[in-house]
Motif scaffolding. Structure first.
Motif, PDB file in Angstrom:
ATOM      1  N   GLY A  63      11.437   9.725  77.741  1.00  0.00           N
ATOM      2  CA  GLY A  63      12.451   9.082  76.914  1.00  0.00           C
ATOM      3  C   GLY A  63      11.842   8.344  75.731  1.00  0.00           C
ATOM      4  O   GLY A  63      12.424   8.308  74.642  1.00  0.00           O
ATOM      5  N   SER A  73       8.025   7.395  80.105  1.00  0.00           N
ATOM      6  CA  SER A  73       7.648   6.012  79.806  1.00  0.00           C
ATOM      7  C   SER A  73       6.831   5.418  80.947  1.00  0.00           C
ATOM      8  O   SER A  73       5.709   4.933  80.746  1.00  0.00           O
ATOM      9  CB  SER A  73       8.908   5.168  79.595  1.00  0.00           C
ATOM     10  N   THR A  77      16.603   0.165  77.494  1.00  0.00           N
ATOM     11  CA  THR A  77      15.825   0.060  78.735  1.00  0.00           C
ATOM     12  C   THR A  77      14.336   0.390  78.644  1.00  0.00           C
ATOM     13  O   THR A  77      13.607   0.225  79.629  1.00  0.00           O
ATOM     14  CB  THR A  77      16.473   1.016  79.756  1.00  0.00           C
ATOM     15  N   ASN A  78      13.864   0.841  77.488  1.00  0.00           N
ATOM     16  CA  ASN A  78      12.487   1.344  77.474  1.00  0.00           C
ATOM     17  C   ASN A  78      11.450   0.264  77.726  1.00  0.00           C
ATOM     18  O   ASN A  78      10.543   0.433  78.557  1.00  0.00           O
ATOM     19  CB  ASN A  78      12.206   2.054  76.142  1.00  0.00           C
ATOM     20  N   VAL A 111       8.166  19.616  89.335  1.00  0.00           N
ATOM     21  CA  VAL A 111       8.056  19.349  90.770  1.00  0.00           C
ATOM     22  C   VAL A 111       9.410  19.623  91.420  1.00  0.00           C
ATOM     23  O   VAL A 111      10.436  19.107  90.977  1.00  0.00           O
ATOM     24  CB  VAL A 111       7.600  17.896  91.017  1.00  0.00           C
ATOM     25  N   GLU A 149       3.990  16.979  84.436  1.00  0.00           N
ATOM     26  CA  GLU A 149       5.141  16.839  83.533  1.00  0.00           C
ATOM     27  C   GLU A 149       5.817  18.195  83.365  1.00  0.00           C
ATOM     28  O   GLU A 149       5.163  19.192  83.041  1.00  0.00           O
ATOM     29  CB  GLU A 149       4.669  16.288  82.181  1.00  0.00           C
TER      30      GLU A 149
HETATM   31  C1  LIG Z   1      18.005   9.856  73.247  1.00  0.00           C
HETATM   32  C2  LIG Z   1      17.549   8.563  73.860  1.00  0.00           C
HETATM   33  C3  LIG Z   1      17.573   7.382  73.104  1.00  0.00           C
HETATM   34  C4  LIG Z   1      17.149   6.183  73.665  1.00  0.00           C
HETATM   35  N1  LIG Z   1      17.005   5.066  72.889  1.00  0.00           N
HETATM   36  C5  LIG Z   1      16.365   3.979  73.374  1.00  0.00           C
HETATM   37  C6  LIG Z   1      15.952   2.916  72.519  1.00  0.00           C
HETATM   38  O1  LIG Z   1      16.069   2.975  71.304  1.00  0.00           O
HETATM   39  N2  LIG Z   1      15.362   1.834  73.096  1.00  0.00           N
HETATM   40  C7  LIG Z   1      15.168   1.746  74.429  1.00  0.00           C
HETATM   41  O2  LIG Z   1      14.678   0.714  74.898  1.00  0.00           O
HETATM   42  N3  LIG Z   1      15.507   2.766  75.260  1.00  0.00           N
HETATM   43  C8  LIG Z   1      16.048   3.883  74.750  1.00  0.00           C
HETATM   44  N4  LIG Z   1      16.301   4.952  75.566  1.00  0.00           N
HETATM   45  C9  LIG Z   1      16.041   4.815  77.008  1.00  0.00           C
HETATM   46  C10 LIG Z   1      14.553   4.835  77.374  1.00  0.00           C
HETATM   47  O3  LIG Z   1      13.853   5.756  76.586  1.00  0.00           O
HETATM   48  C11 LIG Z   1      14.444   5.144  78.864  1.00  0.00           C
HETATM   49  O4  LIG Z   1      15.059   4.087  79.578  1.00  0.00           O
HETATM   50  C12 LIG Z   1      13.029   5.273  79.365  1.00  0.00           C
HETATM   51  O5  LIG Z   1      12.332   6.250  78.644  1.00  0.00           O
HETATM   52  C13 LIG Z   1      13.046   5.637  80.856  1.00  0.00           C
HETATM   53  O6  LIG Z   1      11.737   5.817  81.309  1.00  0.00           O
HETATM   54  P1  LIG Z   1      11.436   6.560  82.687  1.00  0.00           P
HETATM   55  O7  LIG Z   1       9.967   6.562  82.838  1.00  0.00           O
HETATM   56  O8  LIG Z   1      12.264   5.951  83.748  1.00  0.00           O
HETATM   57  O9  LIG Z   1      11.976   8.040  82.497  1.00  0.00           O
HETATM   58  P2  LIG Z   1      11.575   9.166  81.347  1.00  0.00           P
HETATM   59  O10 LIG Z   1      10.922   8.457  80.228  1.00  0.00           O
HETATM   60  O11 LIG Z   1      12.812   9.893  81.147  1.00  0.00           O
HETATM   61  O12 LIG Z   1      10.480  10.000  82.101  1.00  0.00           O
HETATM   62  C14 LIG Z   1      10.726  10.940  83.079  1.00  0.00           C
HETATM   63  C15 LIG Z   1       9.769  12.108  82.859  1.00  0.00           C
HETATM   64  O13 LIG Z   1       9.730  12.880  84.032  1.00  0.00           O
HETATM   65  C16 LIG Z   1       9.814  14.246  83.684  1.00  0.00           C
HETATM   66  N5  LIG Z   1      10.407  14.932  84.838  1.00  0.00           N
HETATM   67  C17 LIG Z   1      11.673  14.822  85.297  1.00  0.00           C
HETATM   68  N6  LIG Z   1      11.838  15.576  86.396  1.00  0.00           N
HETATM   69  C18 LIG Z   1      10.637  16.157  86.633  1.00  0.00           C
HETATM   70  C19 LIG Z   1      10.175  17.037  87.636  1.00  0.00           C
HETATM   71  N7  LIG Z   1      10.977  17.470  88.614  1.00  0.00           N
HETATM   72  N8  LIG Z   1       8.888  17.463  87.592  1.00  0.00           N
HETATM   73  C20 LIG Z   1       8.055  17.027  86.603  1.00  0.00           C
HETATM   74  N9  LIG Z   1       8.448  16.202  85.620  1.00  0.00           N
HETATM   75  C21 LIG Z   1       9.724  15.761  85.648  1.00  0.00           C
HETATM   76  C22 LIG Z   1      10.675  14.262  82.447  1.00  0.00           C
HETATM   77  O14 LIG Z   1      10.514  15.454  81.723  1.00  0.00           O
HETATM   78  C23 LIG Z   1      10.207  13.021  81.726  1.00  0.00           C
HETATM   79  O15 LIG Z   1       9.129  13.276  80.865  1.00  0.00           O
HETATM   80  C24 LIG Z   1      16.730   6.160  75.036  1.00  0.00           C
HETATM   81  C25 LIG Z   1      16.699   7.338  75.780  1.00  0.00           C
HETATM   82  C26 LIG Z   1      17.084   8.535  75.195  1.00  0.00           C
HETATM   83  C27 LIG Z   1      17.006   9.799  76.013  1.00  0.00           C
END
Ligand SMILES: Cc1cc2nc3c(=O)[nH]c(=O)nc-3n(C[C@H](O)[C@H](O)[C@H](O)COP(=O)(O)OP(=O)(O)OC[C@H]3O[C@@H](n4cnc5c(N)ncnc54)[C@H](O)[C@@H]3O)c2cc1C
Length: 555
Positions: free
Chosen positions: A131, A23, A538-539, A264, A44
């Motif tokens: 996510g 996200s 949290t999205n 990474v 990614e």
């Molecule tokens: C099943 C599920 C249902 C959900 N439902 C909702 C909803 O309906 N509404 C809502 O608001 N929120 C929802 N959420 C939560 C929301 O999607 C997350 O809060 C949001 O996506 C977090 O964003 P982020 O960028 O912090 O992390 P993420 O979106 O998790 O992004 C992290 C990225 O980094 C990559 N990554 C991790 N480690 C490494 C590494 N070492 N090297 C390279 N890449 C790496 C991962 O593969 C991932 O693509 C849900 C989450 C899940 C999993």
């Protein structure tokens, strides 16, 4: 045998390397690349989405979560064990091997027959879009009071007045164009009109009104109690994730490169200055140089990359045999997720249909613990039971309907940490749900409230059986408390594990612009920065945070 270096490693130095195309990473990369700010590399670990994307593809189908195929295979302990304390003691005693093996603390070493709560499937997204590509596409904002808490943690730039413009910038809200909402951002936001909601959701809505919960047509404004249609980032049933909304138009930019299959392992430092990352590119360990590193690996991925890089609690790092670069005890601490209790029922024949929307209506209300609006209640509708982790399917119900009670602002905290320096070791995720007794009490009250909805004629006449709960179990305080403790599950809303705050806060990991304390050229931009979890999924708040941080990186 000679091998050709991967093209991304052949670049002398990228201006920005962003770790994680989830996200926040998708927004950050798109925004940085759109400014002519040097070359941007987005790494990614997962795969790319198919393009063009078939409407029936699981990543497009917003009627269900994606819990396999595009996910990390993590298991979370819903409580905490003594494992971290064992490791810290070992670190204090002088490093690896100085004390007994890790995992000997309370609950840590029992390998056999672990209960579901000790190994709950925690399938965060591992795909471009992260996510947002696998989630329920609920697009609820945090409430103004949430950002008062962010300010109180020493982040004055994150008051409601200061975040609202960034929510508006990312939104295209077709239902409520006007001063409170954006109508031209990349993320479509839509609600189901009342006359079109499913008969079960309509019955829930009516019962809310009957019990005094007022209509709230726009759940993305105000913070009072109310019931209304859930704002979602899906259009005609198709999930519009961060990759689709933010990254799609930037993919053609000459200064942006997306590399998938790139995990990474650590950030590379010269003294305390980040100079690049080490990554496995399709399994091959490679060094990538960069002038700025941005971690957007999410609330599990980011603290783990930091710890592996020598940024974290020095005691833990020493115990693992990792040389500390910066002693930051807050890395991996304060992990938080929304605990929920779901009461599952079997619908009468013909009431539910797989593939129809699963979330349409939600109510925020007081659980009755005190006067506070502290729980979000709503139906999980048209759910195929095999998609529910841990559903005891001895009952043989193919379709189920849940009434879910989500605690909006849990006080309990967990942690995420490494227990091995092996770059392939899975992180230990301990969510600590219900470690604060008040959370359990609020959920107990919320469950009783949800039960009163379930027993209403409109819902009861459309449901045939209910799993575990009955008038008798609900009447017993002890049973309710024990039921809540055992059934409570997380929402996959991991946040807060590298919280932002001033350097004077011993648990803060980054300042309010995401710059990691004690380092140079290293930032975080993802949900791990949240100083407190928003009162909603949290999205949308993660996307808003990334939009705001990208703006400050560009200035
Ligand atoms: C099943 C599920 C249902 C959900 N439902 C909702 C909803 O309906 N509404 C809502 O608001 N929120 C929802 N959420 C939560 C929301 O999607 C997350 O809060 C949001 O996506 C977090 O964003 P982020 O960028 O912090 O992390 P993420 O979106 O998790 O992004 C992290 C990225 O980094 C990559 N990554 C991790 N480690 C490494 C590494 N070492 N090297 C390279 N890449 C790496 C991962 O593969 C991932 O693509 C849900 C989450 C899940 C999993």
């Amino acid at each position: 045998m000679t091998t050709t270096p991967d093209p991304v490693a052949a670049v002398r130095a990228w201006e920005y390397v962003i770790v994680g195309a989830g996200s926040a990473g998708a927004v950050t990369a798109a925004r940085l690349a759109a400014r002519d700010s040097g070359n941007v590399l987005l790494l990614e670990a997962g795969c790319d989405q198919p393009r063009p994307r078939d409407r029936a593809h699981p990543l497009a189908d917003a009627s269900r979560l994606v819990l396999a195929g595009y996910n990390w295979d993590y298991r979370a302990n819903l409580r905490t064990s003594g494992r971290l304390e064992d490791l810290l003691a070992r670190g204090r005693a002088g490093g690896p091997g100085a004390a007994g093996a890790a995992g000997t603390g309370a609950g840590g070493g029992r390998a056999a027959a672990r209960a579901l709560w000790e190994r709950f499937p925690y399938q965060l997204g591992k795909v471009v879009g992260g996510g947002s590509a696998v989630n329920g596409a609920i697009a609820l904002r945090g409430l103004p009071r949430d950002f008062a808490a962010w300010e109180a943690h020493g982040n004055p730039d994150w008051s409601w007045e200061r975040v609202l413009p960034f929510y508006k910038d990312i939104e295209n809200d077709a239902d409520f164009p006007g001063h409170l909402h954006g109508d031209s951002g990349p993320l479509p936001i839509r609600r189901t009109p009342r006359e079109k909601v499913h008969e079960l959701d309509a019955a829930f809505w009516e019962e809310c009104n009957r019990q005094g919960v007022a209509d709230l047509p726009d759940l993305n404004s105000g913070e009072e109690a109310g019931v209304g249609p859930i704002p979602g980032n899906s259009v005609d049933g198709e999930r519009v994730d961060a990759a689709t909304a933010f990254l799609a138009d930037s993919r053609g930019l000459p200064n942006l490169r997306l590399r998938t299959g790139a995990r990474v392992t650590r950030v590379l430092f010269e003294k305390n200055r980040a100079v690049g990352v080490e990554a496995e590119l399709d399994g091959r360990l490679t060094t990538i140089r960069a002038r700025h590193v941005v971690l957007s690996a999410g609330a599990v991925g980011t603290p783990v990359v930091l710890q592996r890089s020598g940024v974290g609690d020095a005691g833990l790092l020493r115990a693992l045999g990792i040389a500390p670069v910066v002693d930051l005890p807050g890395v991996g601490r304060n992990l938080v997720d929304h605990p929920s209790v779901v009461i599952w029922s079997r619908p009468a024949d013909g009431v539910c249909t797989p593939g129809l929307p699963w979330r349409q209506v939600a109510a925020r209300m007081s659980s009755g613990y005190d006067g506070e609006v502290d729980v979000q209640v709503g139906l999980l509708n048209n759910v195929e039971s095999h998609t529910v982790p841990g559903f005891v399917d001895r009952l043989g119900w193919p379709l189920v309907v849940g009434i879910s009670v989500m605690l909006m602002r849990p006080r309990s905290r967990g942690r995420v940490f490494l227990d091995s320096a092996d770059p392939h070791a899975a992180p230990v995720i301990e969510l600590g749900l219900g470690t604060d007794a008040e959370d359990v009490e609020r959920l107990c009250h919320g469950v009783r409230r949800a039960w009163s909805f379930l027993r209403s004629p409109g819902l009861a006449s459309r449901l045939t059986r209910t799993q575990f709960w009955s008038d008798r179990t609900i009447a017993s305080e002890g049973v309710v408390r024990s039921g809540v403790r055992h059934i409570m599950n997380p929402g996959w809303h991991a946040a807060g594990s590298c919280r932002m705050g001033p350097g004077t806060d011993p648990w803060a990991v980054a300042d309010q612009e995401g710059r990691v304390h004690g380092t140079e050229n290293l930032r975080i931009a993802d949900a791990s920065l949240f100083p407190a979890i928003p009162s909603a999924p949290t999205n949308l708040t993660t996307l808003m945070l990334a939009e705001k941080l990208a703006r400050s990186m560009k200035e």
